[in-house]
Design an enzyme around this catalytic site. Structure first.
Site, PDB file in Angstrom:
ATOM      1  N   HIS A  77     -33.563  27.403  34.879  1.00 16.38           N
ATOM      2  CA  HIS A  77     -32.759  28.560  35.297  1.00 16.38           C
ATOM      3  C   HIS A  77     -32.287  29.353  34.093  1.00 16.38           C
ATOM      4  O   HIS A  77     -32.115  28.820  33.010  1.00 16.38           O
ATOM      5  CB  HIS A  77     -31.590  28.186  36.213  1.00 16.38           C
ATOM      6  CG  HIS A  77     -30.508  27.305  35.655  1.00 16.38           C
ATOM      7  ND1 HIS A  77     -30.727  26.040  35.162  1.00 16.38           N
ATOM      8  CD2 HIS A  77     -29.161  27.495  35.561  1.00 16.38           C
ATOM      9  CE1 HIS A  77     -29.579  25.496  34.799  1.00 16.38           C
ATOM     10  NE2 HIS A  77     -28.611  26.353  35.017  1.00 16.38           N
ATOM     11  N   HIS A 131     -26.657  21.134  39.079  1.00 14.57           N
ATOM     12  CA  HIS A 131     -25.295  21.495  39.499  1.00 14.57           C
ATOM     13  C   HIS A 131     -25.231  23.023  39.580  1.00 14.57           C
ATOM     14  O   HIS A 131     -25.639  23.696  38.658  1.00 14.57           O
ATOM     15  CB  HIS A 131     -24.263  20.973  38.496  1.00 14.57           C
ATOM     16  CG  HIS A 131     -24.455  21.484  37.105  1.00 14.57           C
ATOM     17  ND1 HIS A 131     -24.630  20.682  36.008  1.00 14.57           N
ATOM     18  CD2 HIS A 131     -24.507  22.761  36.614  1.00 14.57           C
ATOM     19  CE1 HIS A 131     -24.778  21.409  34.922  1.00 14.57           C
ATOM     20  NE2 HIS A 131     -24.722  22.682  35.253  1.00 14.57           N
ATOM     21  N   HIS A 183     -18.916  23.741  30.648  1.00 10.92           N
ATOM     22  CA  HIS A 183     -19.274  25.164  30.586  1.00 10.92           C
ATOM     23  C   HIS A 183     -18.118  26.037  30.104  1.00 10.92           C
ATOM     24  O   HIS A 183     -18.048  27.216  30.437  1.00 10.92           O
ATOM     25  CB  HIS A 183     -19.706  25.664  31.952  1.00 10.92           C
ATOM     26  CG  HIS A 183     -20.910  24.999  32.531  1.00 10.92           C
ATOM     27  ND1 HIS A 183     -20.908  23.706  32.989  1.00 10.92           N
ATOM     28  CD2 HIS A 183     -22.171  25.460  32.735  1.00 10.92           C
ATOM     29  CE1 HIS A 183     -22.111  23.399  33.457  1.00 10.92           C
ATOM     30  NE2 HIS A 183     -22.898  24.440  33.320  1.00 10.92           N
ATOM     31  N   GLU A 191     -30.378  22.511  30.060  1.00  9.38           N
ATOM     32  CA  GLU A 191     -29.535  21.446  30.633  1.00  9.38           C
ATOM     33  C   GLU A 191     -30.354  20.231  31.071  1.00  9.38           C
ATOM     34  O   GLU A 191     -29.783  19.164  31.328  1.00  9.38           O
ATOM     35  CB  GLU A 191     -28.769  21.966  31.865  1.00  9.38           C
ATOM     36  CG  GLU A 191     -27.673  22.965  31.545  1.00  9.38           C
ATOM     37  CD  GLU A 191     -26.977  23.502  32.792  1.00  9.38           C
ATOM     38  OE1 GLU A 191     -25.968  24.192  32.640  1.00  9.38           O
ATOM     39  OE2 GLU A 191     -27.446  23.246  33.922  1.00  9.38           O
TER      40      GLU A 191
HETATM   41  C1  DHB Z   1     -25.554  28.445  38.150  1.00  3.02           C
HETATM   42  C2  DHB Z   1     -26.225  27.362  37.547  1.00  3.02           C
HETATM   43  C3  DHB Z   1     -25.549  26.561  36.601  1.00  3.02           C
HETATM   44  O1  DHB Z   1     -26.132  25.516  35.934  1.00  3.02           O
HETATM   45  C4  DHB Z   1     -24.229  26.802  36.299  1.00  3.02           C
HETATM   46  O2  DHB Z   1     -23.613  25.957  35.441  1.00  3.02           O
HETATM   47  C5  DHB Z   1     -23.563  27.878  36.883  1.00  3.02           C
HETATM   48  C6  DHB Z   1     -24.237  28.699  37.803  1.00  3.02           C
HETATM   49  C7  DHB Z   1     -26.240  29.303  39.167  1.00  3.02           C
HETATM   50  O3  DHB Z   1     -27.462  29.218  39.371  1.00  3.02           O
HETATM   51  O4  DHB Z   1     -25.540  30.089  39.847  1.00  3.02           O
HETATM   52 FE    FE Z   2     -24.823  24.649  34.345  1.00  3.78          FE
END
Ligand code: DHB
Ligand code: FE
Length: 279
Positions: free
Chosen positions: A193, A12, A59, A240
């Site tokens: 990420h 997401h 979040h 996550e």
């Molecule tokens: C991004 C990724 C995420 O999992 C999130 O919750 C918010 C932003 C991103 O890569 O921009």
């Molecule tokens: Fe996220």
């Protein structure tokens, strides 16, 4: 009896909401990501599940650092989306299934999971965007939904092994429910990420692919890792992937991988997607 028909896991990223609003699905940046979804949309159209259990991490929209449950389950008739500050459209409310929610809550607590039950719950991009990707023709998807939140925001986080057990307990809760229902489990988060700090932008393709392979070949593989090791391998927010692991653990019996997609990057994130069918 209620049956778990399959599982879908996806990343997401708020920017997906903007891309959908601006119709950028065919744009060269977005096409490799959006092209992953039509086979899953077709599968959903054929299988027509009645309920989606959506396993995701909030979040900061519904829970904040002052009160952060490890595991929370929604038990409302409706769930509202709200502005998180990402500048993406707010979606209309999602329909709940309070009866199955209470079955989940009763069964999970009896199974020694001390969860927080939420009769009011705002759902953020991690809940709303996968549903929009899977049912693009509908702002509110044509099935009932149950949010299941796992804390991946403030330490201590539940371990991978604990999340796996939660998934197995979700399967027991659903498959012991007498109503004739088709239930799909959706896991939203990951893959690798990191949004902040010295390693911002960190992506680990080799680990992501090994993790995806493991969900088919050896689903418990990731339970060998402590969360600090998962963060080292996948970035601060890559943890996550616990949503994917919980989802896979919630699929009983013989499980077949029908589809997958992996594309780097969408925003700062390695965007993965998998579809599993329970036979
Ligand atoms: C991004 C990724 C995420 O999992 C999130 O919750 C918010 C932003 C991103 O890569 O921009
Ligand atoms: Fe996220």
């Amino acid at each position: 009896m209620a049956k778990i028909v399959g599982g879908i896991t996806t990343s997401h990223v708020p920017a997906i909401g903007r891309a959908i609003a601006q119709n950028l699905q065919q744009d060269p940046y977005w096409k490799p990501f959006f092209d992953g979804f039509p086979p899953v949309q077709k599968w959903l159209d054929e299988v027509k599940p009645d309920v989606a259990i959506v396993i995701y991490n909030d979040h900061g929209l519904n829970f904040f650092l002052d009160k952060l449950p490890t595991f929370a389950v929604g038990a409302a008739a409706q769930y509202h989306n709200a502005d998180e500050g990402w500048g993406i459209p707010t979606l209309p409310p999602f329909t709940g299934d309070a009866a199955l929610s209470w079955q989940l809550i009763n069964s999970l607590v009896a199974d020694e999971f001390d969860i927080t039950s939420c009769q009011e719950m705002l759902v953020d991009h991690a809940f709303s965007l996968p549903l929009k990707l899977l049912w693009p023709e509908h702002d509110s998807p044509p099935l009932r939904t149950i949010p299941v939140c796992i804390n991946t925001v403030q330490y201590p986080l539940p371990s991978a092994a604990r999340c796996y057990k939660l998934g197995e307990a979700i399967a027991r809760a659903v498959t012991s429910w007498p109503e004739e229902l088709k239930v799909v489990v959706i896991g939203s988060g990951g893959l690798s990420h990191q949004l902040d700090g010295e390693r911002a932008g960190f992506i680990n393709k080799a680990f992501d692919l090994q993790f995806m392979d493991s969900l088919t070949a050896a689903p418990k593989w990731a339970t060998q890792y402590r969360n600090e090791e998962l963060v080292e391998q996948t970035g601060t927010q890559g943890v996550e992937l616990l949503m994917w692991l919980t989802t896979r653990a919630a699929l009983p019996g013989e499980v077949v991988e029908l589809h997958r997609n992996y594309h780097i990057p969408i925003s700062n994130t390695a965007a993965g997607m998998m579809l599993f069918e329970c036979r």
